[in-house]
Design an enzyme around this catalytic site. Sequence first.
Site, PDB file in Angstrom:
ATOM      1  N   ASP A  65      80.439  37.707  27.670  1.00 11.50           N
ATOM      2  CA  ASP A  65      79.955  37.047  28.888  1.00 11.50           C
ATOM      3  C   ASP A  65      78.533  37.544  29.177  1.00 11.50           C
ATOM      4  O   ASP A  65      78.223  37.945  30.298  1.00 11.50           O
ATOM      5  CB  ASP A  65      80.901  37.323  30.067  1.00 11.50           C
ATOM      6  CG  ASP A  65      80.486  36.578  31.336  1.00 11.50           C
ATOM      7  OD1 ASP A  65      79.618  35.680  31.242  1.00 11.50           O
ATOM      8  OD2 ASP A  65      81.015  36.904  32.417  1.00 11.50           O
ATOM      9  N   ASN A 107      84.439  44.308  39.249  1.00 17.02           N
ATOM     10  CA  ASN A 107      85.681  43.552  39.441  1.00 17.02           C
ATOM     11  C   ASN A 107      86.539  43.655  38.182  1.00 17.02           C
ATOM     12  O   ASN A 107      87.761  43.628  38.251  1.00 17.02           O
ATOM     13  CB  ASN A 107      85.374  42.082  39.724  1.00 17.02           C
ATOM     14  CG  ASN A 107      86.619  41.223  39.713  1.00 17.02           C
ATOM     15  OD1 ASN A 107      87.472  41.340  40.586  1.00 17.02           O
ATOM     16  ND2 ASN A 107      86.765  40.393  38.682  1.00 17.02           N
ATOM     17  N   HIS A 108      85.853  43.765  37.038  1.00 11.57           N
ATOM     18  CA  HIS A 108      86.567  43.744  35.761  1.00 11.57           C
ATOM     19  C   HIS A 108      85.825  44.604  34.743  1.00 11.57           C
ATOM     20  O   HIS A 108      84.673  44.988  34.976  1.00 11.57           O
ATOM     21  CB  HIS A 108      86.675  42.305  35.242  1.00 11.57           C
ATOM     22  CG  HIS A 108      85.367  41.570  35.294  1.00 11.57           C
ATOM     23  ND1 HIS A 108      84.989  40.784  36.368  1.00 11.57           N
ATOM     24  CD2 HIS A 108      84.317  41.524  34.439  1.00 11.57           C
ATOM     25  CE1 HIS A 108      83.788  40.277  36.164  1.00 11.57           C
ATOM     26  NE2 HIS A 108      83.359  40.711  34.992  1.00 11.57           N
ATOM     27  N   ASP A 175      90.851  42.362  35.132  1.00  5.68           N
ATOM     28  CA  ASP A 175      90.447  42.851  36.458  1.00  5.68           C
ATOM     29  C   ASP A 175      90.902  44.288  36.671  1.00  5.68           C
ATOM     30  O   ASP A 175      92.073  44.620  36.432  1.00  5.68           O
ATOM     31  CB  ASP A 175      91.091  41.989  37.549  1.00  5.68           C
ATOM     32  CG  ASP A 175      90.295  40.732  37.839  1.00  5.68           C
ATOM     33  OD1 ASP A 175      89.727  40.164  36.882  1.00  5.68           O
ATOM     34  OD2 ASP A 175      90.248  40.317  39.011  1.00  5.68           O
ATOM     35  N   ARG A 203      73.118  44.646  42.760  1.00  8.38           N
ATOM     36  CA  ARG A 203      73.579  43.278  43.005  1.00  8.38           C
ATOM     37  C   ARG A 203      75.066  43.336  42.646  1.00  8.38           C
ATOM     38  O   ARG A 203      75.433  43.619  41.505  1.00  8.38           O
ATOM     39  CB  ARG A 203      72.813  42.305  42.110  1.00  8.38           C
ATOM     40  CG  ARG A 203      73.241  40.841  42.258  1.00  8.38           C
ATOM     41  CD  ARG A 203      74.229  40.481  41.195  1.00  8.38           C
ATOM     42  NE  ARG A 203      74.571  39.059  41.184  1.00  8.38           N
ATOM     43  CZ  ARG A 203      75.550  38.550  40.470  1.00  8.38           C
ATOM     44  NH1 ARG A 203      76.296  39.317  39.715  1.00  8.38           N
ATOM     45  NH2 ARG A 203      75.801  37.272  40.501  1.00  8.38           N
ATOM     46  N   ASP A 205      78.535  42.070  41.770  1.00 10.99           N
ATOM     47  CA  ASP A 205      79.092  40.882  41.146  1.00 10.99           C
ATOM     48  C   ASP A 205      80.441  40.518  41.777  1.00 10.99           C
ATOM     49  O   ASP A 205      81.266  41.395  42.041  1.00 10.99           O
ATOM     50  CB  ASP A 205      79.292  41.201  39.654  1.00 10.99           C
ATOM     51  CG  ASP A 205      79.614  39.991  38.819  1.00 10.99           C
ATOM     52  OD1 ASP A 205      78.756  39.112  38.715  1.00 10.99           O
ATOM     53  OD2 ASP A 205      80.738  39.926  38.268  1.00 10.99           O
ATOM     54  N   LEU A 210      86.641  40.975  43.771  1.00 12.82           N
ATOM     55  CA  LEU A 210      86.815  42.432  43.778  1.00 12.82           C
ATOM     56  C   LEU A 210      87.706  42.864  44.948  1.00 12.82           C
ATOM     57  O   LEU A 210      88.547  43.740  44.817  1.00 12.82           O
ATOM     58  CB  LEU A 210      85.421  43.076  43.892  1.00 12.82           C
ATOM     59  CG  LEU A 210      85.329  44.585  44.009  1.00 12.82           C
ATOM     60  CD1 LEU A 210      85.765  45.234  42.708  1.00 12.82           C
ATOM     61  CD2 LEU A 210      83.887  45.002  44.324  1.00 12.82           C
ATOM     62  N   GLU A 247      77.246  38.966  45.675  1.00  8.60           N
ATOM     63  CA  GLU A 247      77.508  37.591  45.254  1.00  8.60           C
ATOM     64  C   GLU A 247      78.803  37.150  45.937  1.00  8.60           C
ATOM     65  O   GLU A 247      79.892  37.559  45.531  1.00  8.60           O
ATOM     66  CB  GLU A 247      77.668  37.523  43.730  1.00  8.60           C
ATOM     67  CG  GLU A 247      77.872  36.104  43.245  1.00  8.60           C
ATOM     68  CD  GLU A 247      78.509  35.991  41.867  1.00  8.60           C
ATOM     69  OE1 GLU A 247      78.334  34.964  41.221  1.00  8.60           O
ATOM     70  OE2 GLU A 247      79.217  36.936  41.444  1.00  8.60           O
ATOM     71  N   ASP A 315      73.124  31.671  36.585  1.00  5.95           N
ATOM     72  CA  ASP A 315      74.367  30.950  36.289  1.00  5.95           C
ATOM     73  C   ASP A 315      74.127  29.445  36.335  1.00  5.95           C
ATOM     74  O   ASP A 315      72.999  28.996  36.478  1.00  5.95           O
ATOM     75  CB  ASP A 315      75.440  31.357  37.299  1.00  5.95           C
ATOM     76  CG  ASP A 315      76.018  32.723  36.979  1.00  5.95           C
ATOM     77  OD1 ASP A 315      76.097  33.074  35.788  1.00  5.95           O
ATOM     78  OD2 ASP A 315      76.382  33.448  37.920  1.00  5.95           O
TER      79      ASP A 315
HETATM   80  C1  NOJ Z   1      79.127  36.309  38.208  1.00  2.27           C
HETATM   81  C2  NOJ Z   1      77.980  36.365  37.273  1.00  2.27           C
HETATM   82  O1  NOJ Z   1      76.836  35.878  37.926  1.00  2.27           O
HETATM   83  C3  NOJ Z   1      78.363  35.553  36.068  1.00  2.27           C
HETATM   84  O2  NOJ Z   1      77.276  35.401  35.196  1.00  2.27           O
HETATM   85  C4  NOJ Z   1      79.536  36.205  35.378  1.00  2.27           C
HETATM   86  O3  NOJ Z   1      79.981  35.393  34.317  1.00  2.27           O
HETATM   87  C5  NOJ Z   1      80.689  36.412  36.349  1.00  2.27           C
HETATM   88  N1  NOJ Z   1      80.275  36.940  37.610  1.00  2.27           N
HETATM   89  C6  NOJ Z   1      81.707  37.367  35.776  1.00  2.27           C
HETATM   90  O4  NOJ Z   1      81.172  38.667  35.766  1.00  2.27           O
END
Ligand code: NOJ
Length: 556
Positions: A65, A107-108, A175, A203, A205, A210, A247, A315
């Site tokens: 990712d 979160n993960h 997670d 920042r 995420d 979470l 976010e 994104d």
């Molecule tokens: C949000 C991030 O902006 C995104 O790019 C990512 O795939 C997901 N969180 C998972 O971490």
Amino acid sequence: MRVSDTADLWWKNAVLYCLDVETYMDWDDDGTGDFPGLVQRLDHLVDLGVTCLWLMPFYPTAERDDGYDITDFYGVDPRLGTHGDLVELVRTAHDRGLRVIADLVVNHTSDQHPWFKESRRSKDSPKRDWYVWRSDTPPDTSDQVVFPDQEDSIWELDERTGEYYLHQFYKTQPDLDVTNPLVRDEIAKIVGFWTQLGLDGFRMDAVPFLLDTSGAEADRLPDPHAWMRDVRSFLDRRTNGGILLGEVNLPFEQQLEFFGGTDGDELTMQFDFISMQATYLSLARQDAGPLTRALTGRPVTSPDSQWATFVRNHDELTLDKLTEDERQEVFAAFGPDPAMQIYDRGLIRRLPPMLGGDPRRVRMVYSLMFSLPGTPTIFYGEEIGMGEQLEVGSRLAVRTPMQWTSGTNGGFSRAKAAKLPGPVVTGGYGPEFVNVADQRKDPDSLLSFFRRLISRRKECPELGWGEFQVLEQPHAAVLAHLCSWDDGALVALHNLGPEPAVVPLALDGCGAEHLLADLLVEGTTALDEHGRADVPLEGYGYRWLRVVAPGTRRLL
Ligand code: NOJ
């Protein structure tokens, strides 16, 4: 309020810039961007005027990712450099007056993280309850997946122990269970580690995921927001004004909870996804109505809290908070080809191609973003008007190598093209036509325009701090707003449509002794004894007008 307050609550008058070290500048020519390359380019950022860098994940990763699947929270991806290189970057940035924050993705983890490998080994593993497991067959969760092109459930069966683990994102991203106090301690340690190395915050995420403990042992953490307050106060103790920029793509009322209500003791800042999406609807309709409704719908927050405004991020351009019909309107205007769309909710394009490359519209949109109440956040390449590489066919379409020169690989790297993290943009938005080196020399370039906007934005703390008011006027395509703070006031006019308009302004408390001074071009406009003036605006025009009081000592 004193101007020196802007130094304490620095994030309220900041200009943020997001980049991925991997795609920014490759200094050792192995094809991957690196910290030494970024250090070389810090002066570009200083020259642009940004005040805070946001580094996308630079940690060791399984690369499922684009770095958001981390295998070591305390490491630096060796392709990008070492801890030493990161410290050199932070040190040099600080010397130039730039703060540095980084993605905190807790979160993960990656499924390749040693914690998860240990967790999945057996039901008795000491790390078992660092993740969220269930033994019963999960219900259908296909409507909850974030990436519907890849996943159809947020639970994945792990053959070895016959149990399912939770993954809100890809199945390769299990997670963590924050109801486990050991996990929370570890997260604090991660925050402590990077701030000790000089980072000025994070920042954060995927914050709602979470804090969503519904699939976990929720009674171990009855109030996840109490934990968020702990994280914030821990960061406050460890840093001098460190921030958490969250976010949280949720409706405003829920976002307020993540600020810690009007106490403002949880996230310092949050992205304003609602106004961003409304901006695109307004642009598609050439009607300021949707944006006006979004901005005036923002909840009252603590004076210390702040919105981060943006028109594009790394994104997909998510349109998930619009209605289906509204989303289709935006798709029709800015991304009609299914190849431009993703997840049925977003676009994988950058702004200039969406606006047909019309420089008037592109500049008007950035002028608008920089004039809105909040802290503007730029995604790398926006300052030169980079386009996307649609052939990539995913969110990575906008994460192409930064375009520095018109030379090979846009000056990003001297490695063979096949070794780069992704293809360089081709066609009319390619480096031959869109690059930093050429635009630096051109006073009329988009880059020069950004410099001017940013320098003006920084001198106008009323934008980041002030009272926001939409001014009544008759043109649907025009947004006229006033930001006032202390003894300063600024009127911003933006015409979302192609027809010229004359905007009648009537400013309370002003008279013939006041005047309006243009901040983006030369010029002044007189007000009559009732504080009125008719201000002309070109099609797709924009003006920033400082309300100049008699005897003011502010420089124009
Ligand atoms: C949000 C991030 O902006 C995104 O790019 C990512 O795939 C997901 N969180 C998972 O971490």
